[in-house]
Scaffold this active site. Sequence first.
Site, PDB file in Angstrom:
ATOM      1  N   VAL A 135       0.815  -1.363  -0.103  1.00 30.18           N
ATOM      2  CA  VAL A 135      -0.086  -0.077  -0.018  1.00 30.18           C
ATOM      3  C   VAL A 135       0.577   1.189   0.035  1.00 30.18           C
ATOM      4  O   VAL A 135       2.167   1.115   0.451  1.00 30.18           O
ATOM      5  CB  VAL A 135      -1.075   0.081   1.163  1.00 30.18           C
ATOM      6  CG1 VAL A 135      -1.846  -1.086   1.138  1.00 30.18           C
ATOM      7  CG2 VAL A 135      -0.230  -0.099   2.458  1.00 30.18           C
ATOM      8  N   CYS A 136       0.325   2.282  -0.507  1.00 30.28           N
ATOM      9  CA  CYS A 136       1.729   3.451  -0.826  1.00 30.28           C
ATOM     10  C   CYS A 136       0.685   4.748  -1.020  1.00 30.28           C
ATOM     11  O   CYS A 136      -0.473   4.600  -0.956  1.00 30.28           O
ATOM     12  CB  CYS A 136       2.109   3.282  -2.130  1.00 30.28           C
ATOM     13  SG  CYS A 136       2.743   1.688  -2.338  1.00 30.28           S
ATOM     14  N   THR A 137       1.318   5.723  -1.050  1.00 26.00           N
ATOM     15  CA  THR A 137       0.936   7.175  -1.514  1.00 26.00           C
ATOM     16  C   THR A 137       2.075   7.663  -2.436  1.00 26.00           C
ATOM     17  O   THR A 137       3.039   7.677  -2.254  1.00 26.00           O
ATOM     18  CB  THR A 137       0.822   8.118  -0.194  1.00 26.00           C
ATOM     19  OG1 THR A 137       0.076   7.433   0.665  1.00 26.00           O
ATOM     20  CG2 THR A 137       0.642   9.507  -1.018  1.00 26.00           C
TER      21      THR A 137
END
Length: 392
Positions: A139-141
């Site tokens: 999961v990331c931004t």
Amino acid sequence: MGHCVFLVLVALFSVTSAQFIPPYTEDCRKEMYPPNGPTFRGAVSWYTVDLDSPPSKRWTPLITDKKADLINMIQAIKDLADAFVPSGRLIELVDITLPLMVDTLPSPFNDEIKGIATASGIPLGEVVLFNIFYEVFTVCTSVVAEDDKGNLFHGRNLDFGLFMGWDIKNKSWIISDKLKPLVVNLDFKRNNQTVFKSTNFAGYVGMLTGIKPHTFTLTMNERFSLDGGYIGILEWILGKRDGMWMSFLTRSVLENANSYEEAKTRLAQTKLLAPAYFILGGNQTGQGCIITRSRLLSIDLLEIDLKLGRWYVLETNYDHWEEPLFLDDRRTPAMKCMNQTTQKNITLKTMYDVLSTKPVLNKLTTYTTLMQVSEGKLESYIRDCPNPCMPW
Ligand SMILES: *[C@@H]1O[C@H](CO)[C@@H](O)[C@H](O)[C@H]1NC(C)=O
Ligand SMILES: *[C@@H]1O[C@H](CO)[C@@H](O)[C@H](O)[C@H]1NC(C)=O
Ligand SMILES: *[C@@H]1O[C@H](CO)[C@@H](O)[C@H](O)[C@H]1NC(C)=O
Ligand SMILES: *[C@@H]1O[C@H](CO)[C@@H](O)[C@H](O)[C@H]1NC(C)=O
Ligand SMILES: *[C@@H]1O[C@H](CO)[C@@H](O)[C@H](O)[C@H]1NC(C)=O
């Protein structure tokens, strides 16, 4: 299966009881750069990967250096597997079946993975497992922004290790912690010239974050979606192999595409094994987009559009036209901080501030990478999120 759900519930409970106490959000951070203080664990070292040497040999210098950390990480994955399926049967299966899978992977990835197993002494099946792992649990931004002079900046936090063993004493995710020593910057060269650069994990041959200097920047975020999910990966294992592994496509685009437009077309049109978001920045005004992918095709393209006042595009792990899951809204705080920064003041430095604001920065955040295409620059930092901090 019941066991998995149970463990997830236990993880959720221990997290919520121990950690889920405000304030896990905060005002937009300022003056965090150059990186320092408790959220900065350390700089990331550089290695060269020579594309002119054979695939089975090109990772050897890096792996020789990182062997101990890689063995440590794989042991943590094994412990975790043993917790799910006691008695070591799962790893036995991995050691027996996954080596067969390596020959189904496209070149040069198959030979590179074999070379990594040889250089590290880790059983081949476990190196394959390590390489599949990231396709599934990231999961990331990511954000691409254009300043008022037409400079493009691309930043990302890589968050990894959700639900993979919560260390109650340390209030940290075990896998996420073990990964930090494996973070490296890679300079891929051909004819002694840089082709592209990437932030990566030693032992992993796909790409999640990279730059083709002066041409484009690229990051990939996981897309949790019902329209396909991981069926493609299962199909691959069972013998139906017409899609591409997501992070192999990312690497292949970094290696072979020669313009923003070419990268965009390949990322949008290549059939994949699972859904994904590709966040792509170009080298001139207006070139920044989020490509929302199903397995088969691009289902949405959101581009920078200065006429509409859209000077940046930002992606976490939810379709941009949908509300994020209320328990995991990193998008609103990140956009709030981007909006406060303003187009006039966006730089790598202020982008680092945005990516350092909880919960954009959280317990899963492994590294932050900042890229500026016009300078050919990629820099990355290993991160910590001291308590109180959102677990994801
Ligand atoms: C907990 O954190 C301490 C200090 O950072 C570290 O030495 C120790 O190995 C960690 N424990 C685990 C189980 O990761
Ligand atoms: C490769 O490039 C580096 C730096 O540009 C230079 O110092 C080195 O001599 C070159 N090596 C070869 C084999 O050309
Ligand atoms: C941008 O990339 C294109 C290739 O797509 C290249 O021809 C052009 O020179 C690049 N522009 C700059 C400013 O680097
Ligand atoms: C940020 O600004 C954009 C464009 O003006 C707006 O659509 C968005 O709602 C704002 N988001 C937040 C969280 O302030
Ligand atoms: C932008 O930067 C200028 C100069 O550093 C500063 O005076 C101004 O307050 C900043 N604007 C915002 C919205 O932060």
